[in-house]
Write a protein that holds these residues in place. Sequence first.
Motif, PDB file in Angstrom:
ATOM      1  N   PRO A 119      -1.943 -39.441  13.438  1.00  0.00           N
ATOM      2  CA  PRO A 119      -2.166 -38.535  14.574  1.00  0.00           C
ATOM      3  C   PRO A 119      -0.949 -37.667  14.895  1.00  0.00           C
ATOM      4  N   SER A 120       0.248 -38.201  14.728  1.00  0.00           N
ATOM      5  CA  SER A 120       1.459 -37.421  15.026  1.00  0.00           C
ATOM      6  C   SER A 120       1.623 -36.268  14.042  1.00  0.00           C
ATOM      7  N   PHE A 121       1.334 -36.521  12.782  1.00  0.00           N
ATOM      8  CA  PHE A 121       1.410 -35.442  11.798  1.00  0.00           C
ATOM      9  C   PHE A 121       0.336 -34.399  12.074  1.00  0.00           C
ATOM     10  N   LYS A 122      -0.831 -34.854  12.513  1.00  0.00           N
ATOM     11  CA  LYS A 122      -1.907 -33.922  12.866  1.00  0.00           C
ATOM     12  C   LYS A 122      -1.464 -32.973  13.975  1.00  0.00           C
ATOM     13  N   ALA A 123      -0.698 -33.489  14.935  1.00  0.00           N
ATOM     14  CA  ALA A 123      -0.236 -32.658  16.051  1.00  0.00           C
ATOM     15  C   ALA A 123       0.867 -31.693  15.622  1.00  0.00           C
ATOM     16  N   SER A 124       1.728 -32.116  14.697  1.00  0.00           N
ATOM     17  CA  SER A 124       2.882 -31.296  14.333  1.00  0.00           C
ATOM     18  C   SER A 124       2.559 -30.258  13.257  1.00  0.00           C
ATOM     19  N   PHE A 125       1.547 -30.495  12.453  1.00  0.00           N
ATOM     20  CA  PHE A 125       1.259 -29.633  11.301  1.00  0.00           C
ATOM     21  C   PHE A 125       1.016 -28.182  11.707  1.00  0.00           C
ATOM     22  N   PRO A 126       0.152 -27.900  12.693  1.00  0.00           N
ATOM     23  CA  PRO A 126      -0.062 -26.491  13.058  1.00  0.00           C
ATOM     24  C   PRO A 126       1.181 -25.834  13.644  1.00  0.00           C
ATOM     25  N   VAL A 127       1.998 -26.613  14.350  1.00  0.00           N
ATOM     26  CA  VAL A 127       3.227 -26.052  14.918  1.00  0.00           C
ATOM     27  C   VAL A 127       4.170 -25.613  13.809  1.00  0.00           C
ATOM     28  N   MET A 128       4.298 -26.436  12.764  1.00  0.00           N
ATOM     29  CA  MET A 128       5.209 -26.092  11.677  1.00  0.00           C
ATOM     30  C   MET A 128       4.725 -24.860  10.915  1.00  0.00           C
ATOM     31  N   LYS A 129       3.433 -24.688  10.809  1.00  0.00           N
ATOM     32  CA  LYS A 129       2.923 -23.474  10.172  1.00  0.00           C
ATOM     33  C   LYS A 129       3.210 -22.254  11.050  1.00  0.00           C
ATOM     34  N   GLU A 130       3.147 -22.439  12.368  1.00  0.00           N
ATOM     35  CA  GLU A 130       3.527 -21.358  13.281  1.00  0.00           C
ATOM     36  C   GLU A 130       4.984 -20.969  13.098  1.00  0.00           C
ATOM     37  N   VAL A 131       5.840 -21.964  12.942  1.00  0.00           N
ATOM     38  CA  VAL A 131       7.268 -21.708  12.746  1.00  0.00           C
ATOM     39  C   VAL A 131       7.484 -20.884  11.481  1.00  0.00           C
ATOM     40  N   ALA A 132       6.861 -21.305  10.390  1.00  0.00           N
ATOM     41  CA  ALA A 132       7.011 -20.585   9.126  1.00  0.00           C
ATOM     42  C   ALA A 132       6.455 -19.166   9.237  1.00  0.00           C
ATOM     43  N   ASP A 133       5.334 -19.004   9.919  1.00  0.00           N
ATOM     44  CA  ASP A 133       4.747 -17.676  10.085  1.00  0.00           C
ATOM     45  C   ASP A 133       5.634 -16.787  10.945  1.00  0.00           C
ATOM     46  N   TRP A 134       6.265 -17.353  11.955  1.00  0.00           N
ATOM     47  CA  TRP A 134       7.109 -16.574  12.870  1.00  0.00           C
ATOM     48  C   TRP A 134       8.307 -15.966  12.135  1.00  0.00           C
ATOM     49  N   TYR A 135       8.957 -16.773  11.319  1.00  0.00           N
ATOM     50  CA  TYR A 135      10.164 -16.297  10.647  1.00  0.00           C
ATOM     51  C   TYR A 135       9.875 -15.574   9.337  1.00  0.00           C
ATOM     52  N   GLY A 136       8.810 -15.913   8.669  1.00  0.00           N
ATOM     53  CA  GLY A 136       8.492 -15.298   7.391  1.00  0.00           C
ATOM     54  C   GLY A 136       9.098 -16.051   6.224  1.00  0.00           C
ATOM     55  N   PRO A 137       8.560 -15.840   5.019  1.00  0.00           N
ATOM     56  CA  PRO A 137       8.937 -16.658   3.860  1.00  0.00           C
ATOM     57  C   PRO A 137      10.362 -16.456   3.363  1.00  0.00           C
ATOM     58  N   ASN A 138      11.016 -15.337   3.732  1.00  0.00           N
ATOM     59  CA  ASN A 138      12.377 -15.099   3.263  1.00  0.00           C
ATOM     60  C   ASN A 138      13.444 -15.602   4.220  1.00  0.00           C
ATOM     61  N   LEU A 139      13.014 -16.130   5.364  1.00  0.00           N
ATOM     62  CA  LEU A 139      13.959 -16.749   6.290  1.00  0.00           C
ATOM     63  C   LEU A 139      13.747 -18.253   6.383  1.00  0.00           C
ATOM     64  N   VAL A 140      12.497 -18.676   6.391  1.00  0.00           N
ATOM     65  CA  VAL A 140      12.182 -20.107   6.489  1.00  0.00           C
ATOM     66  C   VAL A 140      11.164 -20.458   5.405  1.00  0.00           C
ATOM     67  N   CYS A 141      11.530 -21.397   4.571  1.00  0.00           N
ATOM     68  CA  CYS A 141      10.613 -21.925   3.564  1.00  0.00           C
ATOM     69  C   CYS A 141      10.157 -23.307   4.020  1.00  0.00           C
ATOM     70  N   LEU A 142       8.855 -23.467   4.188  1.00  0.00           N
ATOM     71  CA  LEU A 142       8.282 -24.728   4.650  1.00  0.00           C
ATOM     72  C   LEU A 142       7.628 -25.442   3.467  1.00  0.00           C
ATOM     73  N   LYS A 143       8.028 -26.673   3.252  1.00  0.00           N
ATOM     74  CA  LYS A 143       7.444 -27.478   2.175  1.00  0.00           C
ATOM     75  C   LYS A 143       6.918 -28.783   2.759  1.00  0.00           C
ATOM     76  N   ILE A 144       5.685 -29.128   2.377  1.00  0.00           N
ATOM     77  CA  ILE A 144       5.041 -30.342   2.855  1.00  0.00           C
ATOM     78  C   ILE A 144       5.039 -31.383   1.739  1.00  0.00           C
ATOM     79  N   HIS A 145       5.477 -32.583   2.077  1.00  0.00           N
ATOM     80  CA  HIS A 145       5.361 -33.734   1.178  1.00  0.00           C
ATOM     81  C   HIS A 145       4.431 -34.740   1.838  1.00  0.00           C
ATOM     82  N   LEU A 146       3.494 -35.281   1.090  1.00  0.00           N
ATOM     83  CA  LEU A 146       2.618 -36.291   1.660  1.00  0.00           C
ATOM     84  C   LEU A 146       3.245 -37.676   1.521  1.00  0.00           C
ATOM     85  N   PHE A 147       3.133 -38.441   2.593  1.00  0.00           N
ATOM     86  CA  PHE A 147       3.721 -39.786   2.643  1.00  0.00           C
ATOM     87  C   PHE A 147       2.714 -40.719   3.305  1.00  0.00           C
TER      88      PHE A 147
END
Length: 294
Positions: free
Chosen positions: A64-92
């Motif tokens: 549930p915690s990852f479910k809550a944070s996942f959309p926020v992290m995509k917002e962060v990456a979208d806000w800055y753009g791919p040349n400022l912030v690179c977001l990588k997801i690893h499944l655990f």
Amino acid sequence: LNMADVRVVLLLYAALTTPFRADGGATLSSLGLPLPDIPTGYVYKNGNPLAPVQIEIFGDLVCPSFKASFPVMKEVADWYGPNLVCLKIHLFPLPYHKYAFLTHQVLHIVEPYLGINGTFDYMDRILANNEKFGREVLNRTEGQIHNELLRIVQSFGVPAVQYWEGVNSFPTWNKARIEFKYACHRGVASSPAYFVNGVMVVPAVTAEDGTMEGFSLEEWKEALDPLLGTAEQRQQKEQTAADGFSYGTCPKAGQDRITCSPVTNHARSETTASSVSTAVLALFAVVTLFGTHL
């Protein structure tokens, strides 16, 4: 066995398991971690690996915690753009979430059909329905869980036969296994776990009721903006990444903004370091064990 005998056994083990090749070639020891054939993780929206801020998240699709944070992290990456912030997801997949590993394995079944960007659609779908693979499994059979996953997979155009072959396939199971081991190797023990530029961080604030809440977009901006500097520095860093190189690396052909010294190609010794270390360890173990009798 006394402690001296134990030390000898450990030394002999180290000597016999030190990797080397008979032809004197280079080899790698992964310390029990299988080496992935490509870097692990899923980069969001073609994030630039040379971006000045690299964010990695390790998460469990049933958490549930990852479910809550996942959309926020995509917002962060979208806000800055791919040349400022690179977001990588690893499944655990956490071991106490019964079907987390299965949802991870199925990702490798759909990836060839959807591509890297499409895997985020799969993750979104699982996270939106993750109660079905977590809290609601007590009164459901494993067959019902598979049918639920099959419906999701088929909605992406993956044939049923590919699903059943995939869940019974060693390669998809092994890929998920390696990614789990990689997370453990990085010291991950919870979901979500965050790394910024290789450093583990805890982006959370204490709510009024004493519980911990993950950062919002605004709180992430407060944390990341100082790393990017002034507007002029940010623009320079963004352009640097877009040009195809980062600080401390050589530019592309034709670019002369920085100069790189040539790399000297030193001749290899015929006796490899690994074979020498093996002999030294073995000799030391023998001397330690039989030294007084030699």
